[in-house]
Design a protein around this motif. Sequence first.
Motif, PDB file in Angstrom:
ATOM      1  N   ARG A 155       0.827  -1.207   0.000  1.00 22.04           N
ATOM      2  CA  ARG A 155       0.000   0.000   0.000  1.00 22.04           C
ATOM      3  C   ARG A 155       0.863   1.260   0.000  1.00 22.04           C
ATOM      4  O   ARG A 155       0.526   2.259  -0.641  1.00 22.04           O
ATOM      5  N   ALA A 156       1.967   1.229   0.732  1.00 21.56           N
ATOM      6  CA  ALA A 156       2.846   2.398   0.795  1.00 21.56           C
ATOM      7  C   ALA A 156       3.424   2.731  -0.580  1.00 21.56           C
ATOM      8  O   ALA A 156       3.524   3.903  -0.966  1.00 21.56           O
ATOM      9  N   LEU A 157       3.791   1.691  -1.327  1.00 20.84           N
ATOM     10  CA  LEU A 157       4.310   1.901  -2.677  1.00 20.84           C
ATOM     11  C   LEU A 157       3.246   2.540  -3.563  1.00 20.84           C
ATOM     12  O   LEU A 157       3.517   3.485  -4.313  1.00 20.84           O
ATOM     13  N   GLY A 158       2.022   2.020  -3.466  1.00 19.29           N
ATOM     14  CA  GLY A 158       0.933   2.578  -4.263  1.00 19.29           C
ATOM     15  C   GLY A 158       0.616   4.018  -3.891  1.00 19.29           C
ATOM     16  O   GLY A 158       0.414   4.871  -4.762  1.00 19.29           O
ATOM     17  N   TRP A 159       0.612   4.305  -2.594  1.00 18.03           N
ATOM     18  CA  TRP A 159       0.310   5.672  -2.163  1.00 18.03           C
ATOM     19  C   TRP A 159       1.449   6.627  -2.503  1.00 18.03           C
ATOM     20  O   TRP A 159       1.216   7.813  -2.764  1.00 18.03           O
ATOM     21  N   SER A 160       2.668   6.143  -2.518  1.00 19.52           N
ATOM     22  CA  SER A 160       3.789   6.989  -2.923  1.00 19.52           C
ATOM     23  C   SER A 160       3.610   7.448  -4.367  1.00 19.52           C
ATOM     24  O   SER A 160       3.806   8.637  -4.687  1.00 19.52           O
ATOM     25  N   ARG A 161       3.230   6.524  -5.233  1.00 18.48           N
ATOM     26  CA  ARG A 161       2.979   6.881  -6.633  1.00 18.48           C
ATOM     27  C   ARG A 161       1.793   7.827  -6.744  1.00 18.48           C
ATOM     28  O   ARG A 161       1.811   8.781  -7.524  1.00 18.48           O
ATOM     29  N   TRP A 162       0.742   7.546  -5.975  1.00 16.09           N
ATOM     30  CA  TRP A 162      -0.474   8.369  -6.027  1.00 16.09           C
ATOM     31  C   TRP A 162      -0.169   9.800  -5.597  1.00 16.09           C
ATOM     32  O   TRP A 162      -0.575  10.760  -6.268  1.00 16.09           O
ATOM     33  N   ILE A 163       0.527   9.950  -4.473  1.00 12.01           N
ATOM     34  CA  ILE A 163       0.828  11.288  -3.967  1.00 12.01           C
ATOM     35  C   ILE A 163       1.727  12.043  -4.947  1.00 12.01           C
ATOM     36  O   ILE A 163       1.544  13.246  -5.179  1.00 12.01           O
ATOM     37  N   ALA A 164       2.702  11.347  -5.530  1.00 13.09           N
ATOM     38  CA  ALA A 164       3.591  11.987  -6.507  1.00 13.09           C
ATOM     39  C   ALA A 164       2.798  12.503  -7.700  1.00 13.09           C
ATOM     40  O   ALA A 164       3.020  13.622  -8.179  1.00 13.09           O
ATOM     41  N   SER A 165       1.859  11.698  -8.185  1.00 13.47           N
ATOM     42  CA  SER A 165       1.017  12.124  -9.313  1.00 13.47           C
ATOM     43  C   SER A 165       0.162  13.321  -8.927  1.00 13.47           C
ATOM     44  O   SER A 165       0.007  14.275  -9.691  1.00 13.47           O
ATOM     45  N   SER A 166      -0.399  13.279  -7.724  1.00 13.53           N
ATOM     46  CA  SER A 166      -1.252  14.371  -7.268  1.00 13.53           C
ATOM     47  C   SER A 166      -0.479  15.681  -7.175  1.00 13.53           C
ATOM     48  O   SER A 166      -0.944  16.730  -7.643  1.00 13.53           O
ATOM     49  N   ILE A 167       0.707  15.625  -6.585  1.00 12.73           N
ATOM     50  CA  ILE A 167       1.515  16.838  -6.417  1.00 12.73           C
ATOM     51  C   ILE A 167       1.904  17.430  -7.768  1.00 12.73           C
ATOM     52  O   ILE A 167       1.942  18.654  -7.941  1.00 12.73           O
ATOM     53  N   SER A 168       2.182  16.561  -8.734  1.00 14.94           N
ATOM     54  CA  SER A 168       2.612  17.029 -10.053  1.00 14.94           C
ATOM     55  C   SER A 168       1.439  17.357 -10.977  1.00 14.94           C
ATOM     56  O   SER A 168       1.652  17.765 -12.125  1.00 14.94           O
ATOM     57  N   GLY A 169       0.219  17.177 -10.496  1.00  8.52           N
ATOM     58  CA  GLY A 169      -0.953  17.508 -11.304  1.00  8.52           C
ATOM     59  C   GLY A 169      -1.303  16.468 -12.342  1.00  8.52           C
ATOM     60  O   GLY A 169      -2.050  16.753 -13.295  1.00  8.52           O
TER      61      GLY A 169
END
Length: 215
Positions: A72-86
């Motif tokens: 889950r941490a790996l998935g959320w890391s990708r999700w947060i990175a995408s969110s921050i970058s728009g």
Amino acid sequence: MRRVALGGSALFAFSNVRAALCYRFLMVDPEVRWANLDDARAVAMVHVDSWRAAYSGLIDQRVLDALDVDQRALGWSRWIASSISGQPTDDPLSEPHRMLVAESDSQIVGWATFGPGRDQGRSHVGELAGLYVHPDQWSARIGHALITRVERELLSGGRAEAYLWVLRSNDRAIHFYERHGWAADGVEKIVEAGGAANLPDTRHVRRLGSMLTLS
């Protein structure tokens, strides 16, 4: 004037009520801030622990037992990175969502994701996509702080109406949303989430232009 003597049980009950009121008065709302990449593992831990507590008896226990914090941490890391970058966070064709986290004593104890509606024809309204609080912090105003901040962010972003999906059998969550002004509109769908299939979700909606200040 007639005096009424309080028995031991009555005095105990009165003391408990007074203590509960004092505790509620002294309770401090958590800090709510935008998520960053360093939050991914803590977000995953809240996700897994809250799922196991909230959905016990509601979905297949084997699904709950198989939840993995590292994955889950790996998935959320990708999700947060995408969110921050728009970039798109959930669907390549949908607008990105954002995440807020709630901290208590410098520890992440809850989080919420939200943004434009992801369902077909609903991008003009807001969607509260997920809201989870660590079970150790239930009834400690964490969820209240998160949902009211989400509502303000959606409203300031020009969306005067919002919706969410909640598991039809999750009475605790439904009661929480209803207390905050979200009401079922009769729409349901069958979803798959976290490896669990055929979950019946019900839609709740909220007009944010008439938000109530709840305590």
